[in-house]
Design an enzyme around this catalytic site. Sequence first.
Site, mmCIF file in Angstrom:
data_model
loop_
_atom_site.group_PDB
_atom_site.id
_atom_site.type_symbol
_atom_site.label_atom_id
_atom_site.label_comp_id
_atom_site.label_asym_id
_atom_site.label_seq_id
_atom_site.Cartn_x
_atom_site.Cartn_y
_atom_site.Cartn_z
ATOM 1 N N LYS A 178 1.011 -1.203 -0.016
ATOM 2 C CA LYS A 178 -0.092 -0.168 -0.009
ATOM 3 C C LYS A 178 0.978 1.283 0.040
ATOM 4 O O LYS A 178 1.520 1.546 1.007
ATOM 5 C CB LYS A 178 -1.071 -0.096 1.276
ATOM 6 C CG LYS A 178 -2.076 1.038 1.007
ATOM 7 C CD LYS A 178 -2.586 1.486 2.435
ATOM 8 C CE LYS A 178 -1.750 2.488 3.351
ATOM 9 N NZ LYS A 178 -1.699 3.590 2.441
ATOM 10 N N GLU A 181 -1.419 7.431 0.498
ATOM 11 C CA GLU A 181 -2.458 7.687 -0.390
ATOM 12 C C GLU A 181 -2.236 9.149 -1.158
ATOM 13 O O GLU A 181 -2.695 9.444 -1.886
ATOM 14 C CB GLU A 181 -3.786 7.960 0.584
ATOM 15 C CG GLU A 181 -3.676 8.865 1.774
ATOM 16 C CD GLU A 181 -2.822 8.403 3.018
ATOM 17 O OE1 GLU A 181 -2.200 7.431 3.032
ATOM 18 O OE2 GLU A 181 -3.303 8.699 4.046
ATOM 19 N N GLY A 231 7.291 4.919 7.948
ATOM 20 C CA GLY A 231 6.285 6.122 8.230
ATOM 21 C C GLY A 231 6.635 6.826 9.687
ATOM 22 O O GLY A 231 7.748 6.491 10.133
ATOM 23 N N GLY A 232 5.665 7.474 10.159
ATOM 24 C CA GLY A 232 5.806 8.161 11.507
ATOM 25 C C GLY A 232 5.855 7.256 12.455
ATOM 26 O O GLY A 232 5.438 6.163 12.545
ATOM 27 N N THR A 235 2.673 6.232 13.892
ATOM 28 C CA THR A 235 1.868 5.497 13.227
ATOM 29 C C THR A 235 2.432 3.972 13.301
ATOM 30 O O THR A 235 1.797 3.025 13.370
ATOM 31 C CB THR A 235 1.868 5.558 11.639
ATOM 32 O OG1 THR A 235 1.360 7.290 11.664
ATOM 33 C CG2 THR A 235 0.671 5.144 11.047
ATOM 34 N N GLY A 236 3.802 3.806 13.422
ATOM 35 C CA GLY A 236 4.569 2.557 13.584
ATOM 36 C C GLY A 236 4.044 1.844 14.803
ATOM 37 O O GLY A 236 3.788 0.641 14.750
ATOM 38 N N GLU A 253 10.285 1.115 9.975
ATOM 39 C CA GLU A 253 11.323 2.306 9.875
ATOM 40 C C GLU A 253 10.765 3.482 10.350
ATOM 41 O O GLU A 253 9.786 3.904 9.068
ATOM 42 C CB GLU A 253 12.027 2.015 8.292
ATOM 43 C CG GLU A 253 13.527 2.569 8.146
ATOM 44 C CD GLU A 253 13.255 4.071 7.914
ATOM 45 O OE1 GLU A 253 13.286 4.872 8.654
ATOM 46 O OE2 GLU A 253 13.208 4.473 6.584
ATOM 47 N N CYS A 287 13.774 10.677 6.735
ATOM 48 C CA CYS A 287 13.727 10.107 8.312
ATOM 49 C C CYS A 287 15.237 10.362 8.893
ATOM 50 O O CYS A 287 15.255 10.616 9.743
ATOM 51 C CB CYS A 287 13.346 8.794 8.335
ATOM 52 S SG CYS A 287 14.332 7.655 7.022
ATOM 53 N N GLU A 388 10.431 15.515 15.521
ATOM 54 C CA GLU A 388 10.752 15.067 14.170
ATOM 55 C C GLU A 388 9.840 16.392 13.441
ATOM 56 O O GLU A 388 8.575 16.287 13.554
ATOM 57 C CB GLU A 388 10.582 13.772 13.636
ATOM 58 C CG GLU A 388 10.883 13.963 11.894
ATOM 59 C CD GLU A 388 10.620 12.256 11.496
ATOM 60 O OE1 GLU A 388 9.609 11.741 11.874
ATOM 61 O OE2 GLU A 388 11.613 11.671 10.830
#
Length: 492
Positions: A178, A181, A231-232, A235-236, A253, A287, A388
């Site tokens: 995925k 978006e 991702g962030g 979210t991870g 990651e 990142c 971040e």
Amino acid sequence: MGHEIKKYKMLIGGEFVNAASGKTREICDPGNGKVVAIVPESSKADIDAAVSQARAAFDHGPWRQTSALDRGKLLFKIADGIRARAAKLAELEVLSCGKPLAEAEYDIADAANCFEFYAGMATKIHGETMQVPANSLSFVVREPIGVCGQIVPWNFPMLMTSWKLAPALAAGNTCVLKPSELTPLTALDLAEIIVEAGIPAGVVNIVTGPGPGCGDVLSAHPQVDKIAFTGGTNTGRQVMAAATGNLKKVSLELGGKNPNIVFADADFEAAVDGALFGAFANQGEVCSAGSRLLVDRKIHKKFVEAMLKKIPNIKLGHGLEEGVKMGPLVSRQHLEKVEGYVAAGISEGAKLVCGGKRPSDAALAKGNFLEPTIFDDVTPAMKIAREEIFGPVLSVIPFDTEEEAIQIANDTEYGLAAGVWSTNINRALRVVRELRCGITWINTYHPTFNEMPWGGYKQSGSGRELGLYGIEAYLEVKQVNINLDEAPIAWY
Ligand code: TXE
């Protein structure tokens, strides 16, 4: 700039399809807000369909019986396909995520190299024989994990897609990927390349849709054996929690707040260059960005002045425009988030020495542009030194001693990357040894090699991508023990 609005379909089970609901999403150029493409907006039904295709392709399809040599050949073909379409892919990357064309071209070339690297590795997945007691012959074989869910962010869409698909396929897994978006276009073009290369139906499925309702469904899916996420950090955390249902393997990651440390004995010009590139490449949406610049107080003022002299060279503009060095941020929402950090820096008393605002050029008003921004005299406790930002905002923190530099560098919940600038190799290596992070550079910043493991300590993630480590993350390990004794063990 071509403005043909292409209506994309996504790849499920070897077919290019719309979302089951028929819903779509407009993909907008972050440089001017114009719609550049329309893509399917998936939901749970589409993820379920893709996972069931990947499951069937793994459990019953030809992929596991395809020899490593043939898997490798198919990956070489994908690399060729990427190169053949490199110009278009680079343009699509600019049109959806905003980066300057030269950076996009670099990413696409690197993506092709990544497929080639893992194409070669498909035939080098080895087992081992162990020295166990003499009445057993024992060996280890490596096998694919199964169905891999792969979730990709918006900052390096094509590259992150390649880092995920190439090792997974080389190892013999099947995939449901995925893309973000916001930036799904190059992944959908890659889907065409994958089909043209002859990857069997169901082995790679590319499903476009949002995090909530799509990414989370994939992370929690009981038929998915492994989830790989970039991702962030927040979210991870959600991905990891969602994965607990069937205890799928997880690799993450995530974010970073990376220190770039400049000692007074550094090559001054090279360090100034490296500090700016570390902070502002890809608009700082990296990142591993060197977003905390730790500078020896002996050269600190001179160093900031030298950076400021070079700031006018960072030409802001649409990524397809000639000579542009910094593009727009990926979305208006993200621009506003980054502006929130600028406001926080000012209110906490950091010294804004350049940027911090949208450019005055009216031609850029519809894009998500922010001028390259430097805060000086930042203290380690400030929000702009701790969180971040993921934008073109550099926080400069002076230090007095090597020990203090190490202490500030490690004073973060993250542990992704760090840079050290010094002509004293003993010092550079001494400092690197103390840094609690997964990626370090001495007298350079940002070079990334397909051969080298990429990933972080602490809350920057778990597991590694790229290199030999990257393929291990897509392999199970099975031990096989053969009894060499003739007689029963006669235990009972
Ligand atoms: O990323 P998200 P966002 C950092 C950066 C940025 C912040 C938020 O600091 O400001 O994250 O960015 C999918 N379950 N990085 O919100 O949400 C989503 O659809 C499963 C660092 O844009 O992490 C997309 O495909 N998936 C980073 C992907 O996760 C979910 C790169 C990344 O989006 C999901 C990007 C969910 N609940 C942002 N929610 C890096 N490490 O390079 C979203 N997604």
